[in-house]
Design an enzyme around this catalytic site. Structure first.
Site, PDB file in Angstrom:
ATOM      1  CG  ASP A  60      10.996 -39.299 -23.492  1.00 55.73           C
ATOM      2  OD1 ASP A  60      11.659 -39.064 -22.466  1.00 55.73           O
ATOM      3  OD2 ASP A  60      11.046 -38.553 -24.514  1.00 55.73           O
ATOM      4  CG  ASP A  98       3.506 -33.352 -26.413  1.00 58.85           C
ATOM      5  OD1 ASP A  98       4.037 -32.948 -25.352  1.00 58.85           O
ATOM      6  OD2 ASP A  98       3.127 -32.584 -27.312  1.00 58.85           O
ATOM      7  CB  VAL A  99       4.245 -34.999 -20.591  1.00 60.33           C
ATOM      8  CG1 VAL A  99       4.652 -36.463 -20.559  1.00 60.33           C
ATOM      9  CG2 VAL A  99       5.459 -34.070 -20.667  1.00 60.33           C
ATOM     10  CE1 TYR A 116      14.536 -26.126 -16.213  1.00 62.17           C
ATOM     11  CE2 TYR A 116      15.911 -25.179 -14.492  1.00 62.17           C
ATOM     12  CZ  TYR A 116      15.428 -26.288 -15.174  1.00 62.17           C
ATOM     13  OH  TYR A 116      15.840 -27.554 -14.796  1.00 62.17           O
TER      14      TYR A 116
HETATM   15  N1  LIG Z   1      20.397 -31.641 -16.076  1.00 63.27           N
HETATM   16  C1  LIG Z   1      20.335 -30.707 -15.139  1.00 63.27           C
HETATM   17  O1  LIG Z   1      21.326 -30.009 -14.871  1.00 63.27           O
HETATM   18  C2  LIG Z   1      19.069 -30.518 -14.364  1.00 63.27           C
HETATM   19  C3  LIG Z   1      19.143 -29.779 -13.182  1.00 63.27           C
HETATM   20  C4  LIG Z   1      17.992 -29.580 -12.437  1.00 63.27           C
HETATM   21  C5  LIG Z   1      16.795 -30.143 -12.853  1.00 63.27           C
HETATM   22  N2  LIG Z   1      16.742 -30.846 -14.012  1.00 63.27           N
HETATM   23  C6  LIG Z   1      15.445 -31.398 -14.404  1.00 63.27           C
HETATM   24  O2  LIG Z   1      15.552 -32.795 -14.584  1.00 63.27           O
HETATM   25  C7  LIG Z   1      14.494 -33.238 -15.448  1.00 63.27           C
HETATM   26  C8  LIG Z   1      15.073 -34.150 -16.491  1.00 63.27           C
HETATM   27  O3  LIG Z   1      15.945 -33.390 -17.317  1.00 63.27           O
HETATM   28  P1  LIG Z   1      17.327 -33.939 -17.862  1.00 63.27           P
HETATM   29  O4  LIG Z   1      18.373 -33.026 -17.370  1.00 63.27           O
HETATM   30  O5  LIG Z   1      17.449 -35.384 -17.628  1.00 63.27           O
HETATM   31  O6  LIG Z   1      17.145 -33.583 -19.423  1.00 63.27           O
HETATM   32  P2  LIG Z   1      17.073 -34.523 -20.706  1.00 63.27           P
HETATM   33  O7  LIG Z   1      16.827 -33.612 -21.841  1.00 63.27           O
HETATM   34  O8  LIG Z   1      18.268 -35.398 -20.729  1.00 63.27           O
HETATM   35  O9  LIG Z   1      15.775 -35.419 -20.442  1.00 63.27           O
HETATM   36  C9  LIG Z   1      14.488 -34.868 -20.500  1.00 63.27           C
HETATM   37  C10 LIG Z   1      13.533 -35.899 -21.081  1.00 63.27           C
HETATM   38  O10 LIG Z   1      12.210 -35.318 -21.130  1.00 63.27           O
HETATM   39  C11 LIG Z   1      11.637 -35.662 -22.392  1.00 63.27           C
HETATM   40  N3  LIG Z   1      10.633 -34.668 -22.773  1.00 63.27           N
HETATM   41  C12 LIG Z   1      10.816 -33.341 -22.994  1.00 63.27           C
HETATM   42  N4  LIG Z   1       9.662 -32.787 -23.392  1.00 63.27           N
HETATM   43  C13 LIG Z   1       8.729 -33.787 -23.411  1.00 63.27           C
HETATM   44  C14 LIG Z   1       7.364 -33.819 -23.756  1.00 63.27           C
HETATM   45  N5  LIG Z   1       6.692 -32.717 -24.167  1.00 63.27           N
HETATM   46  N6  LIG Z   1       6.713 -35.005 -23.672  1.00 63.27           N
HETATM   47  C15 LIG Z   1       7.367 -36.121 -23.276  1.00 63.27           C
HETATM   48  N7  LIG Z   1       8.673 -36.151 -22.963  1.00 63.27           N
HETATM   49  C16 LIG Z   1       9.348 -34.978 -23.031  1.00 63.27           C
HETATM   50  C17 LIG Z   1      12.807 -35.672 -23.361  1.00 63.27           C
HETATM   51  O11 LIG Z   1      12.508 -36.399 -24.547  1.00 63.27           O
HETATM   52  C18 LIG Z   1      13.901 -36.308 -22.516  1.00 63.27           C
HETATM   53  O12 LIG Z   1      13.903 -37.715 -22.622  1.00 63.27           O
HETATM   54  C19 LIG Z   1      13.864 -31.969 -16.019  1.00 63.27           C
HETATM   55  O13 LIG Z   1      12.661 -31.696 -15.333  1.00 63.27           O
HETATM   56  C20 LIG Z   1      14.909 -30.890 -15.720  1.00 63.27           C
HETATM   57  O14 LIG Z   1      14.352 -29.621 -15.619  1.00 63.27           O
HETATM   58  C21 LIG Z   1      17.856 -31.060 -14.766  1.00 63.27           C
END
Ligand SMILES: NC(=O)c1ccc[n+]([C@@H]2O[C@H](COP(=O)([O-])OP(=O)(O)OC[C@H]3O[C@@H](n4cnc5c(N)ncnc54)[C@H](O)[C@@H]3O)[C@@H](O)[C@H]2O)c1
Length: 286
Positions: free
Chosen positions: A37, A63-64, A156
């Site tokens: 992360d 940073d991915v 998105y």
């Molecule tokens: N929460 C929802 O409702 C939902 C629904 C559908 C899909 N998703 C997907 O689930 C996945 C996880 O999201 P989440 O909801 O847990 O959000 P979140 O923000 O809680 O977690 C996302 C994580 O990704 C990390 N991150 C972001 N950009 C980064 C980068 N450039 N380099 C390294 N790390 C990075 C953040 O630091 C964080 O820890 C995402 O792909 C999101 O699109 C979420």
């Protein structure tokens, strides 16, 4: 049924939300964890939970959006564990904003986090898995937004439709190559995570916010919309168990919100019946 005990998980976005709970569930199931992360402070909590569960883990700050960071993260995981059995491409962001308003730079940012990071990791990890004599699994976290279309967040949708299509196409290629690797794609609806704090995860190369869009009503409304839908989503409690059960049963599509299945069917029906997106259908839904 697959057993992941003593297998190695490499997971991006492990500091918050889905990544955190999936990593912790992996630790409970006896997996070794490479936790990746950009939020290295928050990543310590996931790491500590893994250690408390009695397993081995490592934290990798990356940073991915940067291919070199993903490559280095894979190298570090291989140096410590010598194998990767389960790759979870989970890091992601959400950016509301209409086509004619969201700055191009933000389009580049979201495509790099949600899509290109998955490409970078798969390009490095698939050859590693192919050389291993054991089964490999790759889970790309997409979204229900990769299967149905809604107003207000085309960037998105673009990133998530691309992730779903890429995962499906890669599954074909792996089968043709007779690789012992299973692909999976997760398509959840709204879940209570940190996702509406996407601005906190904006890497330095995307911080130029001089575009007037960031002072606009549209930007503020988008932020409020993201907060509303995420904080009113499903609680996250059951998600990690659902994911592991699906992986253990070797399911390709991992859908956590069956209430959205009719919307998927409606979209396919519309496509084959020469329909078109009709916003009046969306009013009241989004
Ligand atoms: N929460 C929802 O409702 C939902 C629904 C559908 C899909 N998703 C997907 O689930 C996945 C996880 O999201 P989440 O909801 O847990 O959000 P979140 O923000 O809680 O977690 C996302 C994580 O990704 C990390 N991150 C972001 N950009 C980064 C980068 N450039 N380099 C390294 N790390 C990075 C953040 O630091 C964080 O820890 C995402 O792909 C999101 O699109 C979420």
């Amino acid at each position: 049924m697959k057993d992941f005990k003593n297998k190695v998980m490499f997971i991006t976005g492990a500091a918050h939300g889905f990544g955190q709970v999936i990593a912790e569930e992996g630790a409970k199931r006896g997996m070794k964890l490479a936790l990746v992360d950009m939020d290295e402070d928050a990543l310590k909590d996931t790491y500590q939970a893994a250690i408390d569960a009695g397993t081995e883990a490592m934290m990798i700050g990356a940073d991915v959006t940067k291919e070199a960071d993903v490559d280095a993260a894979v190298d570090k995981a291989m140096a410590k564990f010598g194998q990767i059995d389960l790759l979870i491409n989970n890091a992601g962001i959400a950016l509301p904003g209409r086509m004619w308003e969201l700055p191009t730079r933000d389009w580049e940012w979201i495509m790099h986090v949600n899509l290109m990071s998955q490409v970078y990791a798969m390009q490095r990890v698939i050859p590693i898995m192919m050389k291993q004599k054991t089964h490999g699994d790759i889970l790309n976290v997409a979204s229900i937004a990769g299967l149905v279309d809604t107003p207000g967040m085309p960037s998105y949708h673009a990133s998530k439709f691309a992730s779903v299509g890429m995962t499906e196409a890669t599954a074909y290629d792996l089968q043709r190559a007779k690789a012992d690797i299973s692909m999976h794609v997760m398509c959840p609806g709204f879940v209570q995570t940190d996702l509406y704090h996407t601005e906190n995860h904006r890497p330095a190369q995307y911080t130029d916010k001089s575009d007037p869009y960031y002072q606009s009503e549209a930007y503020l409304k988008g932020q409020q919309f993201a907060k509303y839908v995420i904080t009113n989503g499903k609680p996250i409690d059951s998600i990690a168990d659902t994911v592991f059960k699906a992986l253990e049963d070797n399911r390709f599509y991992i859908l956590t919100h069956p209430e959205f299945n009719p919307l998927i069917a409606d979209r396919v029906h519309r496509i084959v019946n020469d329909g078109a997106p009709d916003v009046s259908v969306m009013n009241g839904i989004m």
